[in-house]
Scaffold this active site. Structure first.
Site, PDB file in Angstrom:
ATOM      1  CG  HIS A   1     -16.669  -1.240  34.777  1.00  0.00           C
ATOM      2  ND1 HIS A   1     -15.728  -2.212  34.490  1.00  0.00           N
ATOM      3  CD2 HIS A   1     -17.172  -0.851  33.568  1.00  0.00           C
ATOM      4  CE1 HIS A   1     -15.675  -2.407  33.193  1.00  0.00           C
ATOM      5  NE2 HIS A   1     -16.527  -1.591  32.598  1.00  0.00           N
TER       6      HIS A   1
ATOM      7  CG  ASN B   1     -12.778   2.203  17.857  1.00  0.00           C
ATOM      8  OD1 ASN B   1     -13.857   2.068  18.423  1.00  0.00           O
ATOM      9  ND2 ASN B   1     -12.012   1.181  17.533  1.00  0.00           N
TER      10      ASN B   1
ATOM     11  NE  ARG C   1     -10.651  -4.028  22.991  1.00  0.00           N
ATOM     12  CZ  ARG C   1     -11.615  -3.678  23.838  1.00  0.00           C
ATOM     13  NH1 ARG C   1     -12.448  -4.583  24.281  1.00  0.00           N
ATOM     14  NH2 ARG C   1     -11.738  -2.433  24.257  1.00  0.00           N
TER      15      ARG C   1
ATOM     16  CE1 TYR D   1     -19.047  -4.891  21.730  1.00  0.00           C
ATOM     17  CE2 TYR D   1     -19.042  -4.413  24.079  1.00  0.00           C
ATOM     18  CZ  TYR D   1     -19.141  -3.982  22.770  1.00  0.00           C
ATOM     19  OH  TYR D   1     -19.316  -2.656  22.508  1.00  0.00           O
TER      20      TYR D   1
ATOM     21  NE  ARG E   1     -15.773   8.985  29.027  1.00  0.00           N
ATOM     22  CZ  ARG E   1     -15.343  10.015  29.753  1.00  0.00           C
ATOM     23  NH1 ARG E   1     -15.827  11.222  29.524  1.00  0.00           N
ATOM     24  NH2 ARG E   1     -14.449   9.849  30.701  1.00  0.00           N
TER      25      ARG E   1
ATOM     26  NE  ARG F   1     -20.347   1.240  28.205  1.00  0.00           N
ATOM     27  CZ  ARG F   1     -20.167   2.561  28.193  1.00  0.00           C
ATOM     28  NH1 ARG F   1     -21.179   3.340  27.876  1.00  0.00           N
ATOM     29  NH2 ARG F   1     -18.994   3.098  28.488  1.00  0.00           N
TER      30      ARG F   1
ATOM     31  CG  HIS G   1     -15.750  -6.603  26.771  1.00  0.00           C
ATOM     32  ND1 HIS G   1     -16.634  -6.835  27.802  1.00  0.00           N
ATOM     33  CD2 HIS G   1     -15.478  -5.271  26.811  1.00  0.00           C
ATOM     34  CE1 HIS G   1     -16.888  -5.697  28.429  1.00  0.00           C
ATOM     35  NE2 HIS G   1     -16.212  -4.729  27.839  1.00  0.00           N
TER      36      HIS G   1
END
Length: 712
Positions: free
Chosen positions: A440, A51, A569, A473, A410, A380, A597
């Site tokens: 997204h 992270n 979160r 997730y 990214r 993703r 998530h």
């Protein structure tokens, strides 16, 4: 320009970067928590390291770019980029000290007790172990290495981003008083953890690859004397952008950008705290790094190696049992999925329940002769994505397949470029979204010919179409053939392909144009109800909250008497407990075995409860600069399930960190006299119990009782 309201004072807001660092501290808190199993703790520590790497490559790099450009605009907390950096860097260094205290004082001694010994320095090796390590080096490591001496004729090489290297001061054996620098990259293609013979029975011993190389460094520089050698690691600026308006071919330009990322400016240099000062100085000169950006490490560099330590076999009692997602209640894999969706909407809750229905949705569509078209967004996906394989097969089967592949996701750009080319070769129509915006949203549309005409089936989700992360997730999804949602789904893909955008939406909230206004209306409705003396309530579960307009609306709602519970979160720029501003707002952050998530939104609406789920966080980038979708849950049974999920998270006393009124600190609840509830454990237990009940019901249906004389 709009005049700032009393709710927009900088002291009412937290800086997003400092808030993020607090989030990483909560993860570190799980690494320190002795109630967690030992190997789970080392996993949490590894996560804090990965992270922090991304935080530096993107957020710290972005602030450095702003400072270099003399950009002095303040954020919502009233801090300039320079002030943010001045606050972040010391805190990040303090955080890294805390990481290594946790490793050195807490985790490594405990690993030793349970039978896993890490050789910290190659000098610790016994004679037998040294022989093994040297043989391993000659056979497996030496052929891969490329030693590089640096002198007047050989310039310092380009050191790739995030790579681990060993720097050395070397002296030519034939020349007096000439000291040069050398470097060798620790190859990422080899395992960083090397298991070696143990000195004690019942113990496993491992050594890190850099120690193996450092021990044998003299074999790489035969004409030199090694004066000192130490590991180092660089972190480069990965906050690179592309001018989409000027790009003739976005795919080609993204490929260039990905390659360029390896050579961005060095923004962090990590060195061993025992490094020779002369060597450190030479590295700083060669890499163009100032003292401020040097991080001295008391232990092994790059703690992500701990995730590999987690994988060492033989310590299962110190790990959580592998989670097995349960079958989705009410779904029969033997039946046609589209028939079941027609009967009722299907709610998905990963990873407690299987991601398989989402994979099946695309797979069955690819093979179904009645399916005419499939349209899907991909942000993703996994390395061997079954969904991508199904989309390619659908195109080969003659169906109209349109896939939006987001090239600007990214750190997944390279992966997505590969998938885009694969899909194009299979005959899919691949698009890359809208210029200047990331797509997204998580949506898949299947158009099917049926007896009563064309019907549209839609999957909408809060997480990516990634069968790997769906096991790690927590996310929500909905399978539906609601006509209004189907119309909206068609409009979404028409908008993405550049055909048109609708003047209104039937059911969906879509960013960047419409969603924020809709959220503000929903918040303001609760505010007006509270002012009228009605019960008013908002619950929102998001990954991050930093949009100033949303926060201002929440402050106004709180001041009017709306009860607001936020499950955030990560980043939270809102402060709680501010007199007259946020006394009715409570914020909690859940850090558990799975990454939280899902995005879920609840509005009481005078008892006519509204529930939404979607892909968007309450951040400016999501609401203003991305194509996002939030969708309603209207089936009353499913709505109750989602509300139950929110309530369980609000009841969590074990893994929930509560934001304190000072605006930055989070603390776990005092467990004295309180029922111990962990939301993720509750959901796991509920999923297992539902599956067990379903199996018992099926078994009961298959019991055959013989006819007796009494029956006659």
């Amino acid at each position: 320009m709009r005049e700032k309201s009393k709710y927009m004072k900088p002291e009412y807001y937290e800086n997003r970067e400092l808030s993020w660092l607090q989030f990483n501290r909560r993860i570190l808190g799980e690494a320190k928590d002795k109630s967690n199993l030992l190997f789970e703790r080392i996993k949490f520590l590894s996560i804090t390291a990965s992270n922090l790497d991304e935080f530096f490559m993107v957020r710290v790099a972005s602030l450095m770019n702003m400072v270099h450009a003399d950009y002095n605009k303040t954020d919502i907390a009233g801090m300039t980029p320079k002030e943010q950096l001045d606050a972040i860097i010391p805190e990040a260094k303090e955080f890294m000290i805390d990481q290594y205290k946790t490793l050195n004082r807490g985790l490594l001694p405990q690993l030793e007790k349970c039978g896993l010994h890490l050789i910290r320095h190659h000098e610790e090796l016994s004679e037998k172990q040294a022989e093994y390590v040297d043989a391993y080096f000659r056979k497996n490591v030496y052929p891969v290495l490329t030693p590089m001496a640096v002198d007047q004729s050989r310039p310092f090489p380009l050191i790739q981003n995030k790579t681990l290297n060993i720097g050395a001061l070397i002296k030519d054996k034939k020349q007096e008083n000439i000291v040069d620098i050398a470097t060798v990259q620790v190859p990422s293609v080899l395992p960083r953890i090397v298991q070696i013979p143990s000195e004690q029975e019942g113990q496993k011993t491992v050594i890190l690859l850099e120690e193996v190389i450092e021990r044998n460094l003299d074999q790489l520089f035969l004409n030199y004397t090694i004066l000192s050698a130490h590991p180092y690691r660089v972190m480069r600026n990965a906050d690179l952008t592309i001018d989409e308006y000027e790009a003739d071919d976005l795919l080609t330009e993204m490929e260039k950008l990905v390659r360029k990322r390896q050579w961005g400016d060095v923004i962090r240099l990590e060195v061993s705290d025992t490094m020779d000062r002369r060597l450190q100085k030479k590295l700083m000169e060669q890499l163009g790094v100032e003292e401020t950006n040097v991080y001295k490490i008391k232990g092994p560099l790059d703690l992500t190696f701990l995730m590999k330590m987690y994988g060492v076999e033989g310590f299962e009692e110190y790990k959580l049992p592998k989670h097995i997602p349960q079958p989705v209640p009410g779904l029969d894999r033997e039946r046609n999925l589209f028939d079941q969706i027609r009967e009722h909407d299907i709610l998905l809750h990963h990873p407690y329940y299987s991601f398989t229905p989402v994979v099946d949705f695309i797979s069955q569509a690819a093979n179904d002769p009645d399916v005419l078209a499939i349209k899907q967004t991909l942000y993703r996906v996994s390395g061997r994505s079954p969904i991508v394989a199904s989309l390619a097969r659908a195109a080969e089967n003659g169906k109209q397949v349109t896939v939006l592949v987001e090239l600007k996701a990214r750190f997944d750009e390279e992966n997505n470029i590969g998938w885009a080319r694969t899909l194009e070769k299979a005959g899919c129509h691949v698009i890359y979204g809208l210029v200047g915006l990331k797509t997204h949203s998580k949506i898949a549309l299947v158009v099917r010919r049926e007896e009563d005409g064309i019907r549209r089936y839609v999957h909408l989700g809060t997480g990516n179409y990634n069968d790997d992360t769906a096991k790690q997730y927590t996310d929500m999804g909905l399978l539906t053939c609601n006509d209004a949602i189907g119309e909206d789904a068609t409009a979404v893909f028409n908008m993405l392909s550049g055909y048109s955008e609708p003047p209104v939406w039937n059911k969906l909230m879509v960013a960047p144009i419409w969603m924020k206004d809709q959220f503000l209306k929903l918040i303001n409705r609760e505010t007006e109800n509270a002012k009228k003396g009605k019960e008013a309530r908002i619950i929102a579960k998001v990954n991050s909250l930093c949009d100033p307009d949303i926060i201002e609306a929440l402050y106004k709602a709180s001041a009017a008497g709306v009860l607001i519970d936020l499950i955030v979160r990560g980043i939270c720029c809102l402060k709680v407990g501010v007199p007259g501003i946020s006394e009715n707002i409570h914020v909690r952050s859940i850090v558990g075995d799975f990454l939280e998530h899902a995005r879920i939104f609840y509005f009481y609406n005078s008892g006519f409860e509204d529930v939404y789920m979607g892909s968007a966080d309450w951040m400016p980038r999501n609401l203003n600069k991305r194509v996002e979708i939030t969708f309603p849950v209207e089936d009353e049974t499913l709505k109750k399930e989602v509300i139950h999920i929110l309530q369980v998270q609000l009841d969590d006393t074990l893994k929930a960190y509560l934001l304190q009124p000072d605006g930055r600190e989070y603390a776990k609840q005092d467990l004295r006299g309180v029922e111990k509830i962990g939301a993720q454990n509750t959901f796991r237990k509920e999923a297992s119990e539902r599956t067990k009940r379903a199996e018992e019901d099926i078994a009961q249906q298959h019991i055959f009782e013989p006819i007796t004389a009494k029956d006659n």
